[in-house]
Motif scaffolding. Structure first.
Motif, PDB file in Angstrom:
ATOM      1  N   ASN A  66      13.726  41.434  23.642  1.00  0.00           N
ATOM      2  CA  ASN A  66      12.196  40.923  23.611  1.00  0.00           C
ATOM      3  C   ASN A  66      11.622  41.382  25.146  1.00  0.00           C
ATOM      4  O   ASN A  66      11.135  40.517  25.825  1.00  0.00           O
ATOM      5  N   ILE A  67      12.023  42.670  25.518  1.00  0.00           N
ATOM      6  CA  ILE A  67      11.679  43.009  26.743  1.00  0.00           C
ATOM      7  C   ILE A  67      10.064  43.237  26.795  1.00  0.00           C
ATOM      8  O   ILE A  67       9.665  43.924  25.931  1.00  0.00           O
ATOM      9  N   VAL A  68       9.533  42.698  27.857  1.00  0.00           N
ATOM     10  CA  VAL A  68       7.907  43.005  28.058  1.00  0.00           C
ATOM     11  C   VAL A  68       7.836  43.354  29.364  1.00  0.00           C
ATOM     12  O   VAL A  68       8.242  42.560  30.420  1.00  0.00           O
ATOM     13  N   VAL A  69       7.299  44.639  29.631  1.00  0.00           N
ATOM     14  CA  VAL A  69       7.042  45.023  30.867  1.00  0.00           C
ATOM     15  C   VAL A  69       5.457  45.018  31.552  1.00  0.00           C
ATOM     16  O   VAL A  69       4.750  45.374  30.778  1.00  0.00           O
ATOM     17  N   MET A  70       5.238  44.621  32.361  1.00  0.00           N
ATOM     18  CA  MET A  70       3.949  44.331  32.998  1.00  0.00           C
ATOM     19  C   MET A  70       3.853  45.518  34.408  1.00  0.00           C
ATOM     20  O   MET A  70       4.832  45.272  35.149  1.00  0.00           O
ATOM     21  N   THR A  71       2.930  46.044  34.319  1.00  0.00           N
ATOM     22  CA  THR A  71       2.509  46.780  35.686  1.00  0.00           C
ATOM     23  C   THR A  71       1.193  46.593  36.334  1.00  0.00           C
ATOM     24  O   THR A  71       0.282  46.079  35.435  1.00  0.00           O
ATOM     25  N   ALA A  77       9.090  42.569  34.528  1.00  0.00           N
ATOM     26  CA  ALA A  77       9.660  42.499  33.262  1.00  0.00           C
ATOM     27  C   ALA A  77      10.179  40.920  32.860  1.00  0.00           C
ATOM     28  O   ALA A  77      10.870  40.359  33.822  1.00  0.00           O
ATOM     29  N   THR A  78       9.854  40.762  31.574  1.00  0.00           N
ATOM     30  CA  THR A  78      10.422  39.403  31.267  1.00  0.00           C
ATOM     31  C   THR A  78      11.591  39.822  30.011  1.00  0.00           C
ATOM     32  O   THR A  78      11.177  40.898  29.369  1.00  0.00           O
ATOM     33  N   PHE A  79      12.616  39.074  29.593  1.00  0.00           N
ATOM     34  CA  PHE A  79      13.451  39.505  28.711  1.00  0.00           C
ATOM     35  C   PHE A  79      14.452  38.348  28.392  1.00  0.00           C
ATOM     36  O   PHE A  79      14.353  37.512  29.132  1.00  0.00           O
ATOM     37  N   THR A  80      15.273  38.302  27.352  1.00  0.00           N
ATOM     38  CA  THR A  80      16.181  37.502  27.016  1.00  0.00           C
ATOM     39  C   THR A  80      17.543  37.991  26.969  1.00  0.00           C
ATOM     40  O   THR A  80      17.675  39.133  26.353  1.00  0.00           O
ATOM     41  N   VAL A  81      18.389  37.488  27.750  1.00  0.00           N
ATOM     42  CA  VAL A  81      19.741  38.151  27.873  1.00  0.00           C
ATOM     43  C   VAL A  81      20.637  37.343  26.840  1.00  0.00           C
ATOM     44  O   VAL A  81      20.819  36.087  26.811  1.00  0.00           O
ATOM     45  N   HIS A  82      21.311  38.195  25.776  1.00  0.00           N
ATOM     46  CA  HIS A  82      22.446  37.897  24.960  1.00  0.00           C
ATOM     47  C   HIS A  82      23.429  38.448  25.450  1.00  0.00           C
ATOM     48  O   HIS A  82      23.888  39.550  25.645  1.00  0.00           O
ATOM     49  N   GLY A  83      24.638  37.423  25.980  1.00  0.00           N
ATOM     50  CA  GLY A  83      25.787  37.838  26.547  1.00  0.00           C
ATOM     51  C   GLY A  83      26.996  37.106  26.059  1.00  0.00           C
ATOM     52  O   GLY A  83      26.980  36.095  25.618  1.00  0.00           O
ATOM     53  N   ARG A  84      28.095  37.751  26.553  1.00  0.00           N
ATOM     54  CA  ARG A  84      29.356  37.299  26.275  1.00  0.00           C
ATOM     55  C   ARG A  84      30.057  37.249  27.787  1.00  0.00           C
ATOM     56  O   ARG A  84      30.208  38.366  28.372  1.00  0.00           O
ATOM     57  N   TYR A  85      30.651  36.220  28.287  1.00  0.00           N
ATOM     58  CA  TYR A  85      31.510  36.244  29.508  1.00  0.00           C
ATOM     59  C   TYR A  85      32.816  36.376  29.202  1.00  0.00           C
ATOM     60  O   TYR A  85      33.676  35.612  28.801  1.00  0.00           O
ATOM     61  N   ARG A  86      33.271  37.690  29.547  1.00  0.00           N
ATOM     62  CA  ARG A  86      34.582  38.230  29.169  1.00  0.00           C
ATOM     63  C   ARG A  86      35.590  38.253  30.387  1.00  0.00           C
ATOM     64  O   ARG A  86      36.856  38.308  29.999  1.00  0.00           O
ATOM     65  N   ALA A  87      35.171  38.030  31.763  1.00  0.00           N
ATOM     66  CA  ALA A  87      36.323  37.903  32.660  1.00  0.00           C
ATOM     67  C   ALA A  87      35.821  37.155  33.922  1.00  0.00           C
ATOM     68  O   ALA A  87      34.450  37.404  34.226  1.00  0.00           O
TER      69      ALA A  87
END
Length: 133
Positions: A63-68, A77-87
């Motif tokens: 959902n990356i939205v770029v504004m200039t 830019a705004t976005f949603t981070v989908h992550g996995r914490y692996r270490a």
């Protein structure tokens, strides 16, 4: 290349885990303002940050939205981070492969067709709550 295209190229490289492509978007003296951390300066410091990120996290931005603005010297830019914490990262909760979804954003300064400054913002308390649950 337009500022919009540069920022999208930066995030495309991020999502492809293409550190070289991401670094190619930056000036040699880039400033990197890390959320609730110290400012890093230069591509070498940014590359070290990317290596730490790659070791500790697996992330995809959606959902990356770029504004200039009209001059092309600034962007956000705004976005949603989908992550996995692996270490486990120093000073943070223990990693056990926890998943998280986090709204985030970034501000950019552009010089000579490259990113000269990037400041990333997210709610660290929200992330900690998600990986601590």
């Amino acid at each position: 290349m337009s500022t919009d295209a540069l920022i999208r190229r930066y995030y495309d490289a991020f999502n492809a885990a293409d550190a070289a492509g991401l670094l190619d978007c930056l000036t040699e003296d880039v400033l990197h303002d890390v959320n609730q951390g110290e400012t890093r300066q230069g591509k070498a410091a940014f590359a070290e940050f990317l290596a730490l990120m790659d070791r500790c996290y697996e992330e995809r931005l959606e959902n990356i939205v770029v504004m200039t603005e009209p001059t092309g010297r600034h962007a956000a830019a705004t976005f949603t981070v989908h992550g996995r914490y692996r270490a486990t990262a120093e000073g943070l909760p223990e990693a056990r492969g926890q998943s998280y979804v986090l709204p985030a954003g970034a501000f950019f300064e552009i010089r000579g067709g490259r990113i000269a400054r990037v400041a990333t913002c997210y709610n660290l308390a929200d992330w900690i709550a998600q990986v601590s649950a």
